[in-house]
Design a protein around this motif. Sequence first.
Motif, short mmCIF file in Angstrom:
data_model
loop_
_atom_site.label_atom_id
_atom_site.label_comp_id
_atom_site.label_asym_id
_atom_site.label_seq_id
_atom_site.Cartn_x
_atom_site.Cartn_y
_atom_site.Cartn_z
N LEU A 163 0.97 -1.19 -0.04
CA LEU A 163 -0.20 -0.01 0.11
C LEU A 163 0.82 1.33 0.26
CD1 LEU A 163 -2.76 -0.89 2.43
CD2 LEU A 163 -3.21 -0.63 -0.20
N ALA A 164 1.94 1.13 0.61
CA ALA A 164 2.93 2.48 0.68
C ALA A 164 3.73 2.27 -0.48
CB ALA A 164 3.63 2.03 2.17
N ALA A 165 3.74 1.33 -1.18
CA ALA A 165 4.97 1.55 -2.46
C ALA A 165 4.48 2.50 -3.46
CB ALA A 165 4.62 0.12 -3.21
N PRO A 166 5.70 3.25 -3.87
CA PRO A 166 5.49 4.26 -4.64
C PRO A 166 4.98 3.98 -6.27
CG PRO A 166 7.82 3.47 -4.86
CD PRO A 166 7.05 2.78 -3.93
N SER A 167 4.39 4.84 -6.77
CA SER A 167 3.84 4.67 -8.24
C SER A 167 5.07 4.57 -9.23
CB SER A 167 3.20 5.77 -8.90
OG SER A 167 4.04 6.86 -8.98
N LEU A 168 5.04 3.94 -10.19
CA LEU A 168 6.01 3.93 -11.21
C LEU A 168 6.67 5.16 -11.62
CD1 LEU A 168 7.58 1.97 -13.32
CD2 LEU A 168 5.83 2.43 -15.06
N ALA A 169 6.10 6.07 -11.70
CA ALA A 169 6.89 7.38 -12.05
C ALA A 169 7.67 7.81 -10.73
CB ALA A 169 5.57 8.47 -12.14
N GLU A 170 6.97 7.52 -9.46
CA GLU A 170 7.89 7.81 -8.29
C GLU A 170 9.03 7.08 -8.37
OE1 GLU A 170 4.17 9.44 -5.41
OE2 GLU A 170 4.38 7.38 -5.51
N ALA A 171 8.84 5.74 -8.55
CA ALA A 171 9.84 4.92 -8.43
C ALA A 171 11.03 5.29 -9.22
CB ALA A 171 9.47 3.47 -8.60
N GLN A 172 10.68 5.61 -10.43
CA GLN A 172 11.49 5.96 -11.48
C GLN A 172 12.28 7.28 -11.26
OE1 GLN A 172 10.08 6.39 -15.53
NE2 GLN A 172 12.22 6.97 -16.25
N ALA A 173 11.48 8.26 -10.61
CA ALA A 173 12.38 9.59 -10.06
C ALA A 173 13.18 9.39 -8.73
CB ALA A 173 11.04 10.63 -9.57
N LYS A 174 12.99 8.48 -8.28
CA LYS A 174 13.91 8.12 -6.86
C LYS A 174 15.06 7.12 -7.41
CE LYS A 174 10.14 8.16 -3.44
NZ LYS A 174 9.38 7.11 -2.44
N GLY A 175 15.01 6.86 -8.46
CA GLY A 175 16.42 6.04 -9.04
C GLY A 175 16.05 4.47 -8.45
N MET A 176 14.77 4.21 -8.21
CA MET A 176 14.68 2.60 -7.76
C MET A 176 14.71 1.54 -8.87
SD MET A 176 11.50 3.56 -5.02
CE MET A 176 11.22 1.52 -5.00
N LEU A 177 14.45 2.04 -10.05
CA LEU A 177 14.09 1.03 -11.25
C LEU A 177 15.51 0.43 -11.62
CD1 LEU A 177 11.20 2.43 -12.95
CD2 LEU A 177 11.03 0.85 -11.30
N PRO A 178 15.58 -0.78 -12.23
CA PRO A 178 17.02 -1.68 -12.47
C PRO A 178 16.91 -1.11 -13.95
CG PRO A 178 14.79 -2.92 -12.46
CD PRO A 178 14.48 -1.77 -11.90
N ARG A 179 18.05 -1.21 -14.51
CA ARG A 179 18.43 -0.66 -16.06
C ARG A 179 18.69 -2.11 -16.59
NH1 ARG A 179 24.01 2.60 -15.76
NH2 ARG A 179 24.45 0.37 -14.71
N TYR A 180 18.10 -1.82 -17.85
CA TYR A 180 17.76 -3.05 -18.50
C TYR A 180 19.34 -4.00 -18.57
CZ TYR A 180 16.64 -6.05 -22.70
OH TYR A 180 16.18 -6.84 -23.63
N GLU A 181 20.47 -3.04 -18.93
CA GLU A 181 21.63 -3.66 -19.23
C GLU A 181 22.16 -4.22 -17.90
OE1 GLU A 181 22.51 0.78 -18.61
OE2 GLU A 181 20.89 -0.44 -19.67
N ASP A 182 21.72 -4.07 -16.71
CA ASP A 182 22.27 -4.60 -15.51
C ASP A 182 21.34 -5.89 -15.29
OD1 ASP A 182 24.01 -2.61 -15.27
OD2 ASP A 182 22.69 -1.49 -13.77
N CYS A 183 20.25 -6.43 -15.94
CA CYS A 183 19.72 -7.50 -15.82
C CYS A 183 19.95 -8.55 -16.76
CB CYS A 183 18.10 -7.23 -15.99
SG CYS A 183 17.53 -5.82 -15.02
N GLY A 184 19.95 -9.84 -15.90
CA GLY A 184 20.11 -11.01 -16.68
C GLY A 184 21.63 -11.47 -17.18
N LYS A 185 22.50 -10.57 -16.34
CA LYS A 185 23.91 -11.11 -16.61
C LYS A 185 24.28 -12.40 -15.97
CE LYS A 185 25.47 -6.39 -17.25
NZ LYS A 185 26.33 -5.19 -16.55
N ARG A 186 24.94 -13.34 -16.65
CA ARG A 186 25.28 -14.44 -16.25
C ARG A 186 26.70 -14.59 -16.19
NH1 ARG A 186 20.47 -14.91 -16.43
NH2 ARG A 186 19.23 -14.73 -18.30
N GLU A 187 27.03 -15.52 -15.02
CA GLU A 187 28.51 -15.92 -15.15
C GLU A 187 29.10 -16.82 -16.12
OE1 GLU A 187 27.09 -17.92 -11.81
OE2 GLU A 187 26.61 -16.11 -10.90
#
Length: 194
Positions: free
Chosen positions: A170-194
């Motif tokens: 209930l307290a979680a930010p909206s998508l726009a708020e999460a983006q403004a706070k720098g919470m969202l992951p970057r695509y290039e940082d996701c799915g990196k494998r050893e």
Amino acid sequence: MRIRRLAVEGAFEFTPEVHSDRRGLFVSPLQEEPFLSAVGHPFRVAQTNHSRSAKGVLRGLHFTTAPPGQAKYVHCARGSALDVVVDLRLGSPTFGAWDAVDMDSRAIRAAYFPEGVGHAFLALEEDTIMSYLVSTPYQAELEQAVDPLDPQLALPWPDDLEFIVSERDLAAPSLAEAQAKGMLPRYEDCGKRE
């Protein structure tokens, strides 16, 4: 195994063959060969999770900070749920897109969600049990949430249920708020494998 590519880049729905007889049923929700064929890499299981929810429980929209991120393979072991994935990865070709999978204990449909996407589900029956295989262990300090009722996302929740939502969600930010706070992951940082 039937496979459907979801509207979120890298996410898939898997519908296995269910073998039923007078004793009940047998099914394999995760099968390596079809998974590899669709996703292109093996699924590393670091932990299994299990949740039981009352009708109307809305869990999510959750994601894990990337790196390391957390991929999920989810199915409904009992009851039924509307399972939703939202692309939260900045720079993704499908950023902001979502898709939904109807899950229940009859079809045993499953879904794979890659690192960096948000995951939520709504229990449509009492005692709905969801089973998750996840690629990284739970670390509370890396767990994030976006408001699952954010009007900007306009997720397909039915309007005939009263939702039961945690204080955290209930307290979680909206998508726009999460983006403004720098919470969202970057695509290039996701799915990196050893």
